[in-house]
Design a protein around this motif. Structure first.
Motif, short mmCIF file in Angstrom:
data_model
loop_
_atom_site.label_atom_id
_atom_site.label_comp_id
_atom_site.label_asym_id
_atom_site.label_seq_id
_atom_site.Cartn_x
_atom_site.Cartn_y
_atom_site.Cartn_z
N TYR A 246 0.14 15.82 1.76
CA TYR A 246 -0.11 15.08 1.20
C TYR A 246 0.18 15.18 -0.29
CZ TYR A 246 -2.06 14.65 5.97
OH TYR A 246 -1.78 14.66 7.11
N ILE A 247 -0.60 14.23 -1.18
CA ILE A 247 -0.35 14.45 -2.97
C ILE A 247 -1.87 14.95 -2.91
CG2 ILE A 247 0.44 13.45 -4.96
CD1 ILE A 247 3.09 12.57 -3.36
N LEU A 248 -2.53 16.05 -4.00
CA LEU A 248 -3.17 15.78 -4.71
C LEU A 248 -3.41 15.48 -5.52
CD1 LEU A 248 -6.33 15.86 -4.30
CD2 LEU A 248 -5.80 18.92 -5.48
N SER A 249 -4.25 14.62 -6.81
CA SER A 249 -4.13 14.43 -8.09
C SER A 249 -5.45 13.84 -8.69
CB SER A 249 -3.14 12.61 -7.87
OG SER A 249 -4.58 11.11 -7.62
N THR A 250 -5.55 13.86 -9.86
CA THR A 250 -6.39 14.26 -11.02
C THR A 250 -5.95 13.15 -11.66
OG1 THR A 250 -5.81 15.50 -12.81
CG2 THR A 250 -6.70 16.57 -10.56
N ALA A 251 -7.44 12.16 -12.03
CA ALA A 251 -7.39 11.30 -13.00
C ALA A 251 -8.34 11.47 -13.96
CB ALA A 251 -7.41 10.51 -11.91
N HIS A 252 -8.56 10.45 -15.09
CA HIS A 252 -9.75 9.77 -16.23
C HIS A 252 -10.41 9.35 -15.28
CE1 HIS A 252 -6.54 12.21 -20.17
NE2 HIS A 252 -7.49 12.60 -19.20
N ASP A 253 -10.44 8.53 -14.70
CA ASP A 253 -11.48 8.09 -13.68
C ASP A 253 -12.90 9.43 -13.30
OD1 ASP A 253 -10.02 8.25 -11.54
OD2 ASP A 253 -10.68 6.98 -11.13
N SER A 254 -12.36 10.71 -13.64
CA SER A 254 -13.78 11.72 -12.86
C SER A 254 -13.54 11.51 -11.43
CB SER A 254 -14.90 10.93 -13.65
OG SER A 254 -15.07 11.28 -14.62
N ILE A 256 -10.48 12.41 -8.42
CA ILE A 256 -10.05 13.47 -7.30
C ILE A 256 -9.35 12.43 -6.47
CG2 ILE A 256 -8.57 15.89 -6.15
CD1 ILE A 256 -10.87 17.33 -8.53
N ARG A 257 -8.13 12.55 -6.20
CA ARG A 257 -7.29 11.45 -4.53
C ARG A 257 -6.41 13.00 -4.03
NH1 ARG A 257 -8.23 8.59 -8.77
NH2 ARG A 257 -9.43 6.45 -8.43
N LEU A 258 -6.10 12.29 -2.60
CA LEU A 258 -5.32 12.57 -1.80
C LEU A 258 -4.49 11.61 -1.51
CD1 LEU A 258 -4.58 15.38 -0.19
CD2 LEU A 258 -6.13 14.66 1.69
N TRP A 259 -3.52 11.70 -1.62
CA TRP A 259 -2.91 10.94 -0.29
C TRP A 259 -2.11 10.92 0.09
CZ3 TRP A 259 -2.46 6.59 -3.71
CH2 TRP A 259 -3.22 6.04 -4.73
N ASP A 260 -2.06 9.65 1.00
CA ASP A 260 -1.01 10.25 1.68
C ASP A 260 0.52 9.37 1.64
OD1 ASP A 260 1.58 9.50 4.35
OD2 ASP A 260 -0.09 9.72 5.78
N TYR A 261 1.41 10.40 0.93
CA TYR A 261 2.79 9.25 -0.66
C TYR A 261 3.66 8.74 1.06
CZ TYR A 261 5.07 13.53 0.77
OH TYR A 261 6.01 14.84 1.79
N GLN A 262 3.68 8.73 2.18
CA GLN A 262 4.53 8.01 2.62
C GLN A 262 3.67 6.52 3.15
OE1 GLN A 262 5.26 11.15 6.01
NE2 GLN A 262 6.80 11.71 5.32
N THR A 263 2.42 7.13 3.03
CA THR A 263 2.13 5.53 3.23
C THR A 263 1.40 4.69 1.67
OG1 THR A 263 -0.47 5.60 3.45
CG2 THR A 263 1.18 5.98 5.91
N SER A 264 1.80 5.54 1.29
CA SER A 264 1.52 5.12 -0.28
C SER A 264 -0.49 4.68 0.25
CB SER A 264 1.78 3.32 -0.47
OG SER A 264 3.03 3.62 -1.13
N ARG A 265 -0.67 5.29 1.28
CA ARG A 265 -2.82 5.58 1.14
C ARG A 265 -3.12 6.26 0.03
NH1 ARG A 265 -4.35 4.42 7.23
NH2 ARG A 265 -3.11 6.60 7.28
N CYS A 266 -4.70 6.49 0.10
CA CYS A 266 -5.80 7.19 -0.56
C CYS A 266 -6.13 6.97 0.10
CB CYS A 266 -5.93 6.44 -1.83
SG CYS A 266 -7.36 7.91 -2.16
N LEU A 267 -6.78 8.90 0.98
CA LEU A 267 -7.24 9.07 2.32
C LEU A 267 -8.33 9.25 1.97
CD1 LEU A 267 -4.56 10.71 3.97
CD2 LEU A 267 -4.58 8.78 4.37
#
Length: 354
Positions: A246-254, A256-267
């Motif tokens: 998985y990928i953990l990302s932070t963003a300027h919309d306050s 934090i997202r955990l992604w399944d990058y193989q399916t491009s889904r935000c879990l």
């Protein structure tokens, strides 16, 4: 790091109260409570231990805004850096300053340890990366090639490769032993704010103020996938989960997202903190419970339950924006670093001692 391997496997929690796999999680994204009635199974928030972190040490010494804090992989040291051009090495157990690493001529944005905890890389606005021998405080190599500020840096697990990102959108992969660029990738259209190898170093994830998260083949430099945040969610930090699924990302919309990058889904999406201006990093904590940890622009540190997405604790004490957080590799310990009017690093330990 073997204790991290089960993150995202068939069960991401040891507790019997949660047998949900990460792959099933999109069905639980709705804010409503999970379908099973409470009598049949306890809700995750009540069925689990909560963290009980308390302030242990306050570290003072940086003269300008702190940008990164990182525990050494063996857990004995904490490194920090900031706009004052110095890397500081501390004891996380006593709070004492052990030494300063001096040599950069402009501010620092990031630091990274080798897996053996012997060397440290630092990324600077002076366009160089320095590799330090931590015990002596000496610069072993100065990596030159970036033409503008170097914003982020990370080693692979074998510590024979280094990846760095610059404010001109460029990613460089370096041969550490030779101190030379192996590959240069014109990766993004804006600041590259984070770069990270997966566990076997076959992939690199990057993100940029252009709003994109990208996955790269380390060997070829080919872009394998692009994940786009929404237009108001400029991503500023990204990393692979410990098991690299998985990928953990932070963003300027306050958020934090955990992604399944193989399916491009935000879990999963973790919210409640404030992040609209600064590059704030988040990280995984797996030494006790499984938490997501992040700084915030309301001067606090936030801890979420990885599975339920519930805020399980906030740590208060900093007097300015908390931009940097790190978790100890073996113990229930968190380091946090703040900017401007605060300039402290705080060490927090869990009195529960899970």
């Amino acid at each position: 790091m073997n204790h991290l391997d089960n993150l995202g496997d068939s069960t991401t929690d040891d507790e019997a109260g949660s047998q949900t796999t990460e792959d099933e999680m999109p069905q639980r994204q709705a804010p409503a409570a999970p379908p099973p009635p409470p009598p049949s199974a306890p809700a995750p928030s009540t069925g689990r231990e909560r963290p009980h972190y308390e302030l242990r040490h306050t570290l003072r010494g940086h003269a300008e805004s702190i940008s990164a804090v990182k525990f050494s992989p063996d857990g004995t040291l904490l490194a920090s850096c900031g706009n004052d051009r110095v890397v500081k090495i501390w004891s996380p157990f006593t709070g004492e300053l052990i030494r300063n690493l001096n040599g950069h001529t402009k501010g620092l944005s990031d630091i990274a340890w080798t897996s053996d905890s012997v060397h440290l890389a630092s990324a600077s606005d002076d366009t160089t990366i320095r590799i330090w021998e931590v015990d002596t405080g000496l610069t072993l190599k100065t990596l030159r090639g970036h033409t503008s500020y170097v914003f982020c840096v990370n080693y692979n697990n074998a510590s024979n490769l280094l990846v760095s990102g610059g404010c001109d959108g460029e990613i460089r992969i370096w041969n550490v032993e030779k101190g030379k660029t192996l590959k240069k990738i014109l990766a993004h259209l804006d600041y590259v704010t984070a770069v990270h190898f997966n566990r076997d170093a076959s992939l690199i994830v990057s993100c940029s103020l252009d709003g994109l998260i990208r996955i790269w083949n380390t060997t070829t430099g080919q872009c394998l996938k692009t994940l786009a945040e929404s237009h108001d969610a400029i991503c500023q930090h990204v990393q692979f989960s410990p098991n690299s699924k998985y990928i953990l990302s932070t963003a300027h919309d306050s958020a934090i997202r955990l992604w399944d990058y193989q399916t491009s889904r935000c879990l999963k999406t973790y919210v409640g903190h404030t992040n609209q201006k600064y590059c704030i990093a988040a990280c995984f904590s797996v030494t006790g419970g499984k938490w997501i940890i992040s700084g915030s622009e309301d001067n606090k540190v936030y801890l979420w339950d990885l599975q339920s997405r519930e805020i399980v604790q906030t740590l208060e004490g900093h007097t300015d924006v908390v931009v940097a957080v790190a978790t100890h590799p073996q113990q229930n310990m968190i380091a946090s670093g703040s900017i401007e009017s605060d300039l402290t690093i705080r060490i927090w330990t869990d009195r529960g001692g899970a």
